[in-house]
Design an enzyme around this catalytic site. Structure first.
Site, PDB file in Angstrom:
ATOM      1  N   LYS A  10     -12.468 -32.901  55.460  1.00 19.59           N
ATOM      2  CA  LYS A  10     -11.749 -34.117  55.856  1.00 19.59           C
ATOM      3  C   LYS A  10     -12.463 -35.384  55.359  1.00 19.59           C
ATOM      4  O   LYS A  10     -13.619 -35.332  54.934  1.00 19.59           O
ATOM      5  CB  LYS A  10     -11.599 -34.116  57.374  1.00 19.59           C
ATOM      6  N   TYR A  50       0.708 -32.031  59.403  1.00 25.58           N
ATOM      7  CA  TYR A  50       0.396 -31.905  60.829  1.00 25.58           C
ATOM      8  C   TYR A  50       1.644 -32.032  61.705  1.00 25.58           C
ATOM      9  O   TYR A  50       1.530 -32.364  62.892  1.00 25.58           O
ATOM     10  CB  TYR A  50      -0.654 -32.938  61.230  1.00 25.58           C
ATOM     11  N   PHE A  58      -2.361 -37.846  69.921  1.00 27.52           N
ATOM     12  CA  PHE A  58      -3.284 -38.198  68.843  1.00 27.52           C
ATOM     13  C   PHE A  58      -2.632 -38.170  67.453  1.00 27.52           C
ATOM     14  O   PHE A  58      -3.298 -38.431  66.454  1.00 27.52           O
ATOM     15  CB  PHE A  58      -4.518 -37.282  68.866  1.00 27.52           C
ATOM     16  N   ARG A  86     -12.912 -19.630  61.556  1.00 23.93           N
ATOM     17  CA  ARG A  86     -12.929 -20.421  62.790  1.00 23.93           C
ATOM     18  C   ARG A  86     -14.262 -20.266  63.526  1.00 23.93           C
ATOM     19  O   ARG A  86     -14.751 -21.217  64.132  1.00 23.93           O
ATOM     20  CB  ARG A  86     -11.720 -20.082  63.665  1.00 23.93           C
ATOM     21  N   THR A  92     -13.006 -27.317  67.936  1.00 20.26           N
ATOM     22  CA  THR A  92     -12.392 -28.555  67.424  1.00 20.26           C
ATOM     23  C   THR A  92     -13.230 -29.783  67.778  1.00 20.26           C
ATOM     24  O   THR A  92     -13.441 -30.662  66.947  1.00 20.26           O
ATOM     25  CB  THR A  92     -10.969 -28.712  68.033  1.00 20.26           C
ATOM     26  N   ASN A 113     -13.481 -34.403  62.528  1.00 23.57           N
ATOM     27  CA  ASN A 113     -14.259 -33.194  62.823  1.00 23.57           C
ATOM     28  C   ASN A 113     -14.599 -32.373  61.568  1.00 23.57           C
ATOM     29  O   ASN A 113     -14.703 -31.152  61.631  1.00 23.57           O
ATOM     30  CB  ASN A 113     -13.553 -32.363  63.908  1.00 23.57           C
ATOM     31  N   HIS A 116     -10.888 -28.600  58.564  1.00 30.23           N
ATOM     32  CA  HIS A 116      -9.730 -27.924  59.174  1.00 30.23           C
ATOM     33  C   HIS A 116      -9.816 -26.454  58.802  1.00 30.23           C
ATOM     34  O   HIS A 116     -10.244 -26.116  57.697  1.00 30.23           O
ATOM     35  CB  HIS A 116      -8.429 -28.516  58.614  1.00 30.23           C
ATOM     36  N   GLU A 127       0.009 -23.289  54.785  1.00 26.40           N
ATOM     37  CA  GLU A 127      -0.868 -24.406  54.414  1.00 26.40           C
ATOM     38  C   GLU A 127      -1.356 -24.279  52.975  1.00 26.40           C
ATOM     39  O   GLU A 127      -1.429 -25.282  52.242  1.00 26.40           O
ATOM     40  CB  GLU A 127      -2.033 -24.483  55.404  1.00 26.40           C
TER      41      GLU A 127
HETATM   42  P1  CMP Z   1      -7.517 -29.636  63.127  1.00 27.11           P
HETATM   43  O1  CMP Z   1      -8.150 -28.306  63.382  1.00 27.11           O
HETATM   44  O2  CMP Z   1      -7.343 -30.030  61.709  1.00 27.11           O
HETATM   45  O3  CMP Z   1      -6.077 -29.681  63.843  1.00 27.11           O
HETATM   46  C1  CMP Z   1      -5.529 -30.832  64.441  1.00 27.11           C
HETATM   47  C2  CMP Z   1      -6.428 -32.024  64.351  1.00 27.11           C
HETATM   48  O4  CMP Z   1      -6.096 -33.105  65.209  1.00 27.11           O
HETATM   49  C3  CMP Z   1      -7.832 -31.637  64.780  1.00 27.11           C
HETATM   50  O5  CMP Z   1      -8.418 -30.768  63.855  1.00 27.11           O
HETATM   51  C4  CMP Z   1      -8.478 -33.010  64.921  1.00 27.11           C
HETATM   52  O6  CMP Z   1      -8.860 -33.556  63.656  1.00 27.11           O
HETATM   53  C5  CMP Z   1      -7.315 -33.854  65.432  1.00 27.11           C
HETATM   54  N1  CMP Z   1      -7.427 -34.209  66.849  1.00 27.11           N
HETATM   55  C6  CMP Z   1      -7.608 -35.465  67.304  1.00 27.11           C
HETATM   56  N2  CMP Z   1      -7.655 -35.489  68.632  1.00 27.11           N
HETATM   57  C7  CMP Z   1      -7.497 -34.228  69.054  1.00 27.11           C
HETATM   58  C8  CMP Z   1      -7.446 -33.613  70.351  1.00 27.11           C
HETATM   59  N3  CMP Z   1      -7.570 -34.306  71.458  1.00 27.11           N
HETATM   60  N4  CMP Z   1      -7.274 -32.275  70.400  1.00 27.11           N
HETATM   61  C9  CMP Z   1      -7.124 -31.550  69.255  1.00 27.11           C
HETATM   62  N5  CMP Z   1      -7.162 -32.086  68.012  1.00 27.11           N
HETATM   63  C10 CMP Z   1      -7.351 -33.414  67.904  1.00 27.11           C
END
Ligand code: CMP
Length: 138
Positions: A10, A50, A58, A86, A92, A113, A116, A127
């Site tokens: 990211k 997404y 969010f 994972r 996450t 984070n 992904h 994806e």
């Molecule tokens: P990802 O695994 O790419 O999937 C959804 C993304 O939403 C997650 O990683 C984060 O980058 C983002 N995100 C932001 N806030 C939240 C939250 N509260 N819970 C889960 N994902 C979040």
């Protein structure tokens, strides 16, 4: 059985200079990179990628964050790829990610984070197809 997963490094990981280290962690963990691209999402593409999170609070922040800078996208191959990836990246929320995982080491926040990882074989396929044709995988 050898299976596929999909990852994005990211904008935070790329702008902090962690992309090389993360790719090294991924290959050291036994994943083979079968496709790799350096790219930047438009807000429209980030929104489509997404779309499953459209109703979440969010979503708008996530879309603007994911289109804020360049990313790497990749298709990875390994036995049990989705679950093992994972495990490698951790929870996450980096505050909850186990020590030694990619998010524990490199992520800034629950949104920024670092990486992904697909959550199922079906989504890995969707994806990977979002970014790559069959002819871009080796
Ligand atoms: P990802 O695994 O790419 O999937 C959804 C993304 O939403 C997650 O990683 C984060 O980058 C983002 N995100 C932001 N806030 C939240 C939250 N509260 N819970 C889960 N994902 C979040």
């Amino acid at each position: 059985m050898s299976t596929l997963t999909f990852t994005m490094l990211k904008p935070d990981a790329v702008s902090n200079g962690y992309a090389g280290k993360i790719i090294n962690d991924i290959t050291e963990a036994g994943f083979k990179i079968v496709a790799l691209k350096y790219t930047k999402l438009s807000p429209e593409m980030a929104g489509r990628f997404y779309a499953v999170h459209k109703e979440r609070g969010f979503y708008n922040d996530l879309v603007s964050y994911m289109s804020s800078g360049p990313i790497y996208v990749a298709v990875l191959q390994k036995d049990n790829a989705v679950a093992d990836f994972r495990t490698l990246i951790g929870a996450t929320d980096p505050k909850k990610a186990e020590a030694g995982t990619i998010r524990a080491k490199y992520a800034k926040s629950i949104e920024a984070n670092a990486v992904h990882g697909s959550d199922s074989d079906e989504n890995a396929n969707i994806e990977a197809n979002f970014f790559f044709t069959q002819f871009e995988r080796f």
